[in-house]
Design an enzyme around this catalytic site. Structure first.
Site, short mmCIF file in Angstrom:
data_model
loop_
_atom_site.label_atom_id
_atom_site.label_comp_id
_atom_site.label_asym_id
_atom_site.label_seq_id
_atom_site.Cartn_x
_atom_site.Cartn_y
_atom_site.Cartn_z
N HIS A 18 45.57 38.56 54.83
CA HIS A 18 47.03 38.59 54.70
C HIS A 18 47.62 37.25 55.12
O HIS A 18 48.51 36.71 54.46
CB HIS A 18 47.65 39.68 55.60
CG HIS A 18 47.27 41.06 55.24
ND1 HIS A 18 46.77 41.94 56.18
CD2 HIS A 18 47.34 41.75 54.08
CE1 HIS A 18 46.55 43.11 55.60
NE2 HIS A 18 46.88 43.02 54.33
N LYS A 42 49.84 57.35 54.89
CA LYS A 42 48.60 56.59 55.12
C LYS A 42 48.02 56.79 56.52
O LYS A 42 46.95 56.29 56.82
CB LYS A 42 48.84 55.09 54.86
CG LYS A 42 49.03 54.81 53.39
CD LYS A 42 48.76 53.37 53.11
CE LYS A 42 48.83 53.11 51.62
NZ LYS A 42 48.53 51.73 51.30
N ARG A 91 42.15 40.59 45.77
CA ARG A 91 40.81 40.22 46.23
C ARG A 91 39.76 40.42 45.15
O ARG A 91 38.81 39.66 45.07
CB ARG A 91 40.42 41.07 47.45
CG ARG A 91 41.24 40.79 48.68
CD ARG A 91 40.91 41.75 49.78
NE ARG A 91 41.29 43.09 49.32
CZ ARG A 91 40.82 44.22 49.82
NH1 ARG A 91 39.99 44.20 50.82
NH2 ARG A 91 41.21 45.38 49.33
N SER A 129 42.10 45.69 55.66
CA SER A 129 42.60 46.40 56.84
C SER A 129 41.79 47.66 57.12
O SER A 129 41.53 48.00 58.27
CB SER A 129 44.07 46.77 56.66
OG SER A 129 44.88 45.63 56.67
#
Length: 158
Positions: A18, A42, A91, A129
């Site tokens: 990030h 989440k 990514r 993450s």
């Protein structure tokens, strides 16, 4: 003309990936807001206030970047901030496919939105993450994957 862009995510926690994206984007845009999503679905490891504080601490050397928490729809946050520019990091090919799906949805709700996709730096493209959370949960050393502020926060919470 000041160009304000928003870099959204849950940032649970913010990672070096990030940080790489926002650092590079800070050279393109006049101002960037890291929009830290509440995203109750989440089940975040860190609460919203902590995620915002860790993001703020991680980007304090970037004078044109700030972090704010938000709830609700991202397009509403963009409208509130009077901007139509969204930054997204990519990514993998799977990320690209997902981001193009999201772009279609965003464009339906905010037709003038501009989405800037920045590819990850190859050396850190594997960092996510969710993988960092696994390391934290199992009390491993995640310091190579996160900004110093995150590593120190987790170390002090043990």
């Amino acid at each position: 003309m000041n160009k304000l862009a928003v870099f959204p995510g849950t940032y649970d926690p913010i990672t070096l990936g990030h940080l790489d994206i926002v650092t590079r984007a800070s050279k393109i845009f006049d101002k960037i807001i890291i929009a830290v999503a509440n995203s109750p679905s989440k089940h975040a490891l860190f609460d919203l206030d902590t995620r915002v504080k860790l993001a703020q601490e991680s980007v304090k050397r970037l004078s044109n970047v700030t972090a704010e928490g938000f709830s609700g729809l991202l397009v509403d946050f963009l409208k509130k901030k009077n901007t139509n520019i969204l930054i997204r990091g990519v990514r993998t090919a799977a990320d690209y496919d997902y981001e193009t799906q999201l772009a279609g949805m965003y464009k339906m709700t905010m037709p003038d939105m501009e989405i800037v996709l920045l590819p990850s730096n190859n050396e850190i493209s594997f960092i996510s993450s969710s993988l960092v959370r696994e390391i934290i949960i199992h009390k491993g050393d995640m310091s190579k994957f996160v900004p110093k502020a995150v590593a120190e926060y987790v170390k002090n919470k043990k």
